[in-house]
Design a protein around this motif. Structure first.
Motif, mmCIF file in Angstrom:
data_model
loop_
_atom_site.group_PDB
_atom_site.id
_atom_site.type_symbol
_atom_site.label_atom_id
_atom_site.label_comp_id
_atom_site.label_asym_id
_atom_site.label_seq_id
_atom_site.Cartn_x
_atom_site.Cartn_y
_atom_site.Cartn_z
ATOM 1 N N ARG A 136 -18.806 -15.828 -10.020
ATOM 2 C CA ARG A 136 -19.816 -15.915 -10.929
ATOM 3 C C ARG A 136 -20.089 -17.275 -11.430
ATOM 4 N NH1 ARG A 136 -18.671 -12.053 -15.872
ATOM 5 N NH2 ARG A 136 -16.368 -12.798 -16.205
ATOM 6 N N THR A 157 -23.498 -19.397 -10.429
ATOM 7 C CA THR A 157 -24.155 -19.832 -11.324
ATOM 8 C C THR A 157 -24.619 -21.290 -11.687
ATOM 9 O OG1 THR A 157 -23.609 -17.859 -12.812
ATOM 10 C CG2 THR A 157 -24.838 -19.509 -14.009
ATOM 11 N N ARG A 169 -21.951 -14.483 -3.055
ATOM 12 C CA ARG A 169 -21.669 -13.563 -4.441
ATOM 13 C C ARG A 169 -21.779 -12.251 -4.030
ATOM 14 N NH1 ARG A 169 -18.838 -12.587 -7.633
ATOM 15 N NH2 ARG A 169 -19.825 -12.174 -9.884
ATOM 16 N N ILE A 194 -29.982 -12.651 -11.117
ATOM 17 C CA ILE A 194 -29.067 -13.241 -12.215
ATOM 18 C C ILE A 194 -28.261 -12.262 -13.057
ATOM 19 C CG2 ILE A 194 -29.634 -13.993 -14.585
ATOM 20 C CD1 ILE A 194 -31.795 -15.336 -13.477
ATOM 21 N N VAL A 195 -28.936 -10.837 -13.319
ATOM 22 C CA VAL A 195 -28.080 -10.115 -13.756
ATOM 23 C C VAL A 195 -26.854 -9.522 -12.961
ATOM 24 C CG1 VAL A 195 -27.706 -7.536 -14.743
ATOM 25 C CG2 VAL A 195 -29.775 -9.163 -15.369
ATOM 26 N N CYS A 224 -25.583 -10.884 -10.304
ATOM 27 C CA CYS A 224 -24.653 -12.178 -9.767
ATOM 28 C C CYS A 224 -23.951 -13.269 -10.836
ATOM 29 C CB CYS A 224 -25.405 -12.960 -8.857
ATOM 30 S SG CYS A 224 -25.671 -12.140 -7.202
ATOM 31 N N CYS A 225 -24.707 -13.272 -11.744
ATOM 32 C CA CYS A 225 -24.231 -14.284 -12.827
ATOM 33 C C CYS A 225 -23.393 -13.521 -14.103
ATOM 34 C CB CYS A 225 -25.490 -14.974 -13.707
ATOM 35 S SG CYS A 225 -26.364 -15.887 -12.413
ATOM 36 N N PHE A 226 -23.435 -12.367 -14.239
ATOM 37 C CA PHE A 226 -23.013 -11.749 -15.085
ATOM 38 C C PHE A 226 -22.064 -10.409 -14.779
ATOM 39 C CE2 PHE A 226 -27.007 -13.032 -17.150
ATOM 40 C CZ PHE A 226 -26.346 -13.888 -17.925
ATOM 41 N N THR A 227 -22.145 -9.938 -13.542
ATOM 42 C CA THR A 227 -21.114 -8.979 -13.143
ATOM 43 C C THR A 227 -19.859 -9.537 -12.465
ATOM 44 O OG1 THR A 227 -23.242 -7.696 -12.659
ATOM 45 C CG2 THR A 227 -21.168 -6.832 -11.581
#
Length: 116
Positions: A27, A31, A70, A95-96, A98-101
């Motif tokens: 991630r 990002t 990702r 975003i949720v 791929c960036c935060f999981t």
């Protein structure tokens, strides 16, 4: 032998990262590349719509390559990256998701675990 999970992840070289659909990325690496690439066209729309459109088309391949890798980290289909074509809601999904999981800690059919 230490059985704890390392927080250092393997990094991929730039060309395979942006142009290949094979492999997995974490991630942070996602990002670091996806957000800047996705925001390049925004200032261009204020200067020239046609130029922004051409740049957006050129950036589709790298953006899809990043998103595919990702989703591979979750052991999911890379085709889920098509959500990023949906304005606003699609970007939020990517975003949720791929960036935060956090990805899969085990090896999967898309490659070795990033957390070894």
């Amino acid at each position: 032998m230490d059985s704890t999970v390392s927080h250092k992840t393997k990094k991929m070289e730039v060309l395979p990262l942006l142009f290949s659909f094979k492999g997995r990325i974490g991630r942070i690496q996602f990002t670091k590349w996806w957000l800047p690439l996705n925001s390049i066209t925004l200032p261009l729309y204020y200067l020239n719509d046609q130029l922004a459109g051409m740049v957006a088309i050129l950036l589709l391949w790298p953006l899809f390559a990043l998103t595919t890798k990702r989703y591979h980290d979750f052991n999911s289909f890379g085709w889920l990256g098509v959500f990023q074509l949906l304005p606003i809601i699609g970007w939020l999904i990517v975003i949720v998701g791929c960036c935060f999981t956090v990805g899969d800690f085990k090896d999967n059919k898309y490659g070795e675990s990033l957390y070894k």
